[in-house]
Scaffold this motif. Structure first.
Motif, PDB file in Angstrom:
ATOM      1  N   UNK A  11      -3.419   0.252   9.494  1.00 27.16           N
ATOM      2  CA  UNK A  11      -3.868   1.604   9.149  1.00 27.16           C
ATOM      3  C   UNK A  11      -4.067   1.750   7.642  1.00 27.16           C
ATOM      4  N   UNK A  12      -3.138   1.212   6.857  1.00 23.06           N
ATOM      5  CA  UNK A  12      -3.271   1.275   5.399  1.00 23.06           C
ATOM      6  C   UNK A  12      -4.558   0.568   4.969  1.00 23.06           C
ATOM      7  N   UNK A  13      -4.835  -0.600   5.529  1.00 26.39           N
ATOM      8  CA  UNK A  13      -6.070  -1.329   5.192  1.00 26.39           C
ATOM      9  C   UNK A  13      -7.311  -0.514   5.558  1.00 26.39           C
ATOM     10  N   UNK A  14      -7.283   0.130   6.712  1.00 31.01           N
ATOM     11  CA  UNK A  14      -8.411   0.963   7.158  1.00 31.01           C
ATOM     12  C   UNK A  14      -8.618   2.128   6.200  1.00 31.01           C
ATOM     13  N   UNK A  15      -7.539   2.780   5.808  1.00 36.84           N
ATOM     14  CA  UNK A  15      -7.634   3.907   4.877  1.00 36.84           C
ATOM     15  C   UNK A  15      -8.169   3.425   3.525  1.00 36.84           C
ATOM     16  N   UNK A  16      -7.699   2.275   3.077  1.00 37.97           N
ATOM     17  CA  UNK A  16      -8.199   1.729   1.811  1.00 37.97           C
ATOM     18  C   UNK A  16      -9.703   1.465   1.891  1.00 37.97           C
ATOM     19  N   UNK A  17     -10.159   0.924   3.013  1.00 37.51           N
ATOM     20  CA  UNK A  17     -11.591   0.656   3.190  1.00 37.51           C
ATOM     21  C   UNK A  17     -12.372   1.966   3.184  1.00 37.51           C
ATOM     22  N   UNK A  18     -11.886   2.963   3.925  1.00 36.91           N
ATOM     23  CA  UNK A  18     -12.570   4.259   3.966  1.00 36.91           C
ATOM     24  C   UNK A  18     -12.637   4.882   2.577  1.00 36.91           C
ATOM     25  N   UNK A  19     -11.525   4.877   1.868  1.00 40.81           N
ATOM     26  CA  UNK A  19     -11.489   5.520   0.562  1.00 40.81           C
ATOM     27  C   UNK A  19     -12.238   4.723  -0.511  1.00 40.81           C
ATOM     28  N   UNK A  20     -12.466   3.443  -0.289  1.00 42.74           N
ATOM     29  CA  UNK A  20     -13.256   2.692  -1.263  1.00 42.74           C
ATOM     30  C   UNK A  20     -14.683   3.229  -1.272  1.00 42.74           C
ATOM     31  N   UNK A  21     -15.171   3.696  -0.135  1.00 41.56           N
ATOM     32  CA  UNK A  21     -16.489   4.331  -0.062  1.00 41.56           C
ATOM     33  C   UNK A  21     -16.439   5.712  -0.702  1.00 41.56           C
ATOM     34  N   UNK A  22     -15.368   6.415  -0.505  1.00 37.91           N
ATOM     35  CA  UNK A  22     -15.194   7.764  -1.045  1.00 37.91           C
ATOM     36  C   UNK A  22     -15.244   7.764  -2.565  1.00 37.91           C
ATOM     37  N   UNK A  48       8.355  -3.965   0.690  1.00 37.90           N
ATOM     38  CA  UNK A  48       7.770  -4.769  -0.389  1.00 37.90           C
ATOM     39  C   UNK A  48       6.303  -5.085  -0.105  1.00 37.90           C
ATOM     40  N   UNK A  49       5.993  -5.393   1.144  1.00 35.68           N
ATOM     41  CA  UNK A  49       4.611  -5.690   1.531  1.00 35.68           C
ATOM     42  C   UNK A  49       3.738  -4.438   1.375  1.00 35.68           C
ATOM     43  N   UNK A  50       4.259  -3.296   1.751  1.00 32.41           N
ATOM     44  CA  UNK A  50       3.542  -2.033   1.622  1.00 32.41           C
ATOM     45  C   UNK A  50       3.259  -1.725   0.147  1.00 32.41           C
ATOM     46  N   UNK A  51       4.277  -1.875  -0.692  1.00 28.72           N
ATOM     47  CA  UNK A  51       4.117  -1.643  -2.127  1.00 28.72           C
ATOM     48  C   UNK A  51       3.067  -2.595  -2.694  1.00 28.72           C
ATOM     49  N   UNK A  52       3.115  -3.857  -2.285  1.00 28.03           N
ATOM     50  CA  UNK A  52       2.156  -4.845  -2.771  1.00 28.03           C
ATOM     51  C   UNK A  52       0.725  -4.482  -2.360  1.00 28.03           C
ATOM     52  N   UNK A  53       0.556  -4.016  -1.120  1.00 29.69           N
ATOM     53  CA  UNK A  53      -0.776  -3.630  -0.634  1.00 29.69           C
ATOM     54  C   UNK A  53      -1.350  -2.464  -1.429  1.00 29.69           C
ATOM     55  N   UNK A  54      -0.486  -1.568  -1.854  1.00 28.40           N
ATOM     56  CA  UNK A  54      -0.943  -0.331  -2.490  1.00 28.40           C
ATOM     57  C   UNK A  54      -0.876  -0.340  -4.018  1.00 28.40           C
ATOM     58  N   UNK A  55      -0.337  -1.410  -4.606  1.00 27.80           N
ATOM     59  CA  UNK A  55      -0.060  -1.396  -6.050  1.00 27.80           C
ATOM     60  C   UNK A  55      -1.299  -1.209  -6.912  1.00 27.80           C
ATOM     61  N   UNK A  56      -2.440  -1.657  -6.460  1.00 26.19           N
ATOM     62  CA  UNK A  56      -3.646  -1.507  -7.274  1.00 26.19           C
ATOM     63  C   UNK A  56      -4.595  -0.454  -6.688  1.00 26.19           C
ATOM     64  N   UNK A  57      -4.094   0.350  -5.778  1.00 26.66           N
ATOM     65  CA  UNK A  57      -4.934   1.381  -5.150  1.00 26.66           C
ATOM     66  C   UNK A  57      -5.250   2.486  -6.159  1.00 26.66           C
ATOM     67  N   UNK A  58      -6.529   2.768  -6.330  1.00 29.15           N
ATOM     68  CA  UNK A  58      -6.936   3.818  -7.268  1.00 29.15           C
ATOM     69  C   UNK A  58      -7.801   4.896  -6.615  1.00 29.15           C
ATOM     70  N   UNK A  59      -8.154   4.711  -5.358  1.00 32.37           N
ATOM     71  CA  UNK A  59      -9.059   5.646  -4.692  1.00 32.37           C
ATOM     72  C   UNK A  59      -8.361   6.832  -4.031  1.00 32.37           C
ATOM     73  N   UNK A  60      -7.065   6.744  -3.796  1.00 36.95           N
ATOM     74  CA  UNK A  60      -6.289   7.852  -3.246  1.00 36.95           C
ATOM     75  C   UNK A  60      -4.856   7.698  -3.713  1.00 36.95           C
ATOM     76  N   UNK A  61      -4.098   8.758  -3.571  1.00 40.77           N
ATOM     77  CA  UNK A  61      -2.689   8.743  -3.948  1.00 40.77           C
ATOM     78  C   UNK A  61      -1.872   8.683  -2.656  1.00 40.77           C
TER      79      UNK A  61
END
Length: 189
Positions: A11-22, A48-61
């Motif tokens: 789900x996190x990966x899907x949201x990241x993909x959606x928000x990359x378009x946003x 730790x895996x969740x934090x690693x997946x989201x550490x460079x996320x800039x498209x949403x909080x």
């Protein structure tokens, strides 16, 4: 079936993909909350895996909501993992406050950033019901703790008026919109 971790990560990966378009279309940052179970919060490798997946996320909080449907078996580990998430800048909220196992003890055990008031308490606004007193207690306690309050399941003008008069931080529900697919969201509103 022990697939919740994989479902959450997918789900996190899907949201990241959606928000990359946003991010190409809008400049406004928005929050995206993910529910976590007690079992997930107690699982350091998962956190730790969740934090690693989201550490460079800039498209949403990203923020996280603790669900009350399970007991915590290792409170010390849960506290440490919640602290790790908060140290990374993620907010932690209690979802469906007052409906599950944790109740008010979560306010004592965890340094919460917010609380989501469950729809069953919102539904009694304007009705003579003991749950109105529980609703008032949740609001009063959250305000005294200085944490955000989200009311969910809001459907009527009377509920909106009550919540606004009590200075609730965020109101969500069908009164404003039914759930819609990501591509149908209007971020300009």
């Amino acid at each position: 079936m022990e697939v919740i971790n994989q479902i959450t990560l997918t789900l996190v990966k899907k949201v990241q993909k959606d928000f990359s378009q946003y991010s190409y279309q809008y400049e406004k940052k928005v929050f995206c909350a993910f529910n976590l179970t007690a079992q997930q919060i107690e699982n350091k490798p998962f956190i730790d895996q969740l934090i690693d997946m989201l550490k460079s996320e800039t498209n949403f909080i990203a923020s996280f909501e603790i669900t009350e449907r399970q007991h915590f078996k290792n409170l010390a580990m849960a506290k440490a993992n919640i602290r790790s998430l908060q140290e990374q800048g993620y907010q932690i909220k209690l979802d469906d406050a007052g409906t599950g196992y944790g109740g008010f003890s979560y306010f004592m055990d965890f340094n919460l950033d917010g609380v989501k008031i469950d729809k069953m308490f919102i539904d009694v606004i304007g009705v003579e019901d003991v749950k109105v007193e529980v609703l008032n207690s949740i609001i009063m306690m959250a305000k005294r703790l200085g944490i955000d309050i989200v009311a969910e399941g809001v459907e009527t003008q009377q509920q909106v008026d009550f919540l606004r008069s009590h200075k609730i931080d965020y109101i969500q529900g069908y009164y404003y919109s039914k759930p819609v697919p990501f591509n149908d969201l209007d971020f300009n509103d």
